[in-house]
Design an enzyme around this catalytic site. Structure first.
Site, PDB file in Angstrom:
ATOM      1  CG  HIS A 220      -3.122   3.901   2.186  1.00 50.47           C
ATOM      2  ND1 HIS A 220      -3.427   3.562   0.850  1.00 50.47           N
ATOM      3  CD2 HIS A 220      -3.116   2.752   3.033  1.00 50.47           C
ATOM      4  CE1 HIS A 220      -4.028   2.148   0.665  1.00 50.47           C
ATOM      5  NE2 HIS A 220      -3.719   1.645   2.033  1.00 50.47           N
TER       6      HIS A 220
ATOM      7  CG  ASN B  60      -6.387  -0.622   1.021  1.00 51.67           C
ATOM      8  OD1 ASN B  60      -5.853  -0.319   0.108  1.00 51.67           O
ATOM      9  ND2 ASN B  60      -5.969  -0.911   2.263  1.00 51.67           N
TER      10      ASN B  60
ATOM     11  CB  CYS C 173      -0.978   0.022   1.369  1.00 49.90           C
ATOM     12  SG  CYS C 173      -2.201  -1.304   1.311  1.00 49.90           S
TER      13      CYS C 173
END
Ligand code: UT7
Length: 325
Positions: free
Chosen positions: A252, A282, A115
């Site tokens: 994020h 996500n 990520c």
């Protein structure tokens, strides 16, 4: 002292057509819109189509970024693709993207920091540009997390999704002070002691299969706010700026509660934070460039703004970059 800065020339993004809502998921596993919304802030997400690959999404995002930058692929001599879900074990998805975009010059390679991949890619591109190794970089974050989800595991399958985002960075000779445009500072960190808290239970040398995401969600959550806050403050120090001087924070997009936690810990006004997790979920390496592009396109982020991007994920990896738009 003058310095070569990596200036953002354009952004782009791509989201697959198919939208999967929380109610759709409630028909697939034992969950509810209420649980997902309360715990994560996610309402819906995009899922890649059969036959579509990570490189297809990356190419679509890259084309838009090139267009908006007023560049063609001939101008690009560095392509970085941050991804955890490559088309093939090798070559790098960046090679496939380069070929699909019609180029065969310069260099192209992948970055694997889950990520945090896009932050690692921006910092890497910035170092290549400022060292004179390249003149113009295409930095892409692209992931199809849906392909490595265990669709029977409700603790992970409601969280992740698919998409791609891209930025074009160009080397520009600059005075070398905090008023320069471009990437002003970055901090990247890894702590491999935590790798088992968020990983995929397969891989080329262990199982020969891609595997599925496994996560101790609460453990990841516990570290996220502290780790992200640490790198944001470090980057501010390096960039000689205060939080008050930052116009936009683009975090994020893993969980709204993590975003809120960082906001609260650092005292960032909510109006300065770009949030897309409700619609994108996500998307791993794609999440920051997807959010960046949205805020550029709708006019929130403008030339001259100070923008902080940050992420945390598997590895653990975490990092932040300060960019003057
Ligand atoms: O880039 C970083 C990527 N990772 C992350 O961002 C994940 C970070 N962690 C999180 O976001 C949160 O930990 C989660 C959203 C994953 C979970 O929230 P939580 O508040 O930490 O819940 P929990 O894992 O402690 O689970 C609470 C309960 C459990 O039931 P019991 O044992 O209390 O009866 C779970 O079984 O919620 C249950 N549960 C669910 N219930 C309905 C877990 N997933 C679901 C679900 N629907 N999808």
């Amino acid at each position: 002292m003058t310095k070569i800065r990596s200036v953002v020339r354009g952004t782009g993004s791509y989201l697959p057509e198919k939208v999967l809502t929380n109610d759709d998921l409630a028909h697939m596993v034992e969950t509810s819109d209420e649980w997902i919304t309360q715990r994560t802030g996610i309402k819906e997400r995009h899922i890649i189509a059969d036959g579509q690959n990570t490189s297809d999404m990356a190419v679509a995002a890259a084309r838009e970024a090139l267009d908006r930058a007023g560049k063609t692929i001939a101008d690009i001599d560095l392509i970085l693709v941050a991804t955890t879900t490559p088309d093939y074990t090798f070559p790098a998805t960046a090679s496939i993207v380069q070929n699909k975009l019609g180029s065969s010059h310069g260099m192209a390679f992948d970055i694997q920091a889950v990520c945090t991949g896009f932050i690692f890619a921006v910092a890497t591109a910035d170092n290549y540009l400022s060292a004179g190794m390249a003149k113009c970089a295409l930095v892409i974050g692209a992931d199809c997390m849906s392909r490595i989800l265990d669709w029977e595991d409700r603790s992970t399958c409601v969280l992740f999704a698919d998409g791609a985002g891209a930025v074009v960075l160009e080397a520009v000779d600059s005075p070398g002070d905090p008023h320069d445009r471009g990437v002003l500072a970055s901090t990247l960190r890894t702590d491999g002691r935590h790798w088992e808290k968020l990983y995929v239970d397969g891989g080329v040398s262990r199982t020969g299969a891609a595997g599925h995401i496994r996560m101790e969600g609460r453990e990841v959550f516990k570290h996220a706010v502290t780790m992200i806050s640490d790198v944001v403050l470090d980057v501010l120090r390096k960039g000689q700026l205060t939080l008050d001087e930052i116009d936009w924070v683009v975090p994020h997009q893993a969980n709204k509660r993590i975003i809120d936690g960082v906001e609260k810990k650092l005292g960032i006004p909510a109006g300065k934070v770009v949030v897309t997790v409700d619609r994108h979920a996500n998307t791993s390496a794609a999440s920051v460039p997807l959010a960046l592009h949205e805020a550029v396109k709708d006019g929130r982020i403008r030339a001259g703004d100070y923008v902080m991007i940050e992420a945390m994920g598997g590895g653990f990896t975490w990092g932040a970059s300060l960019i003057r738009w």
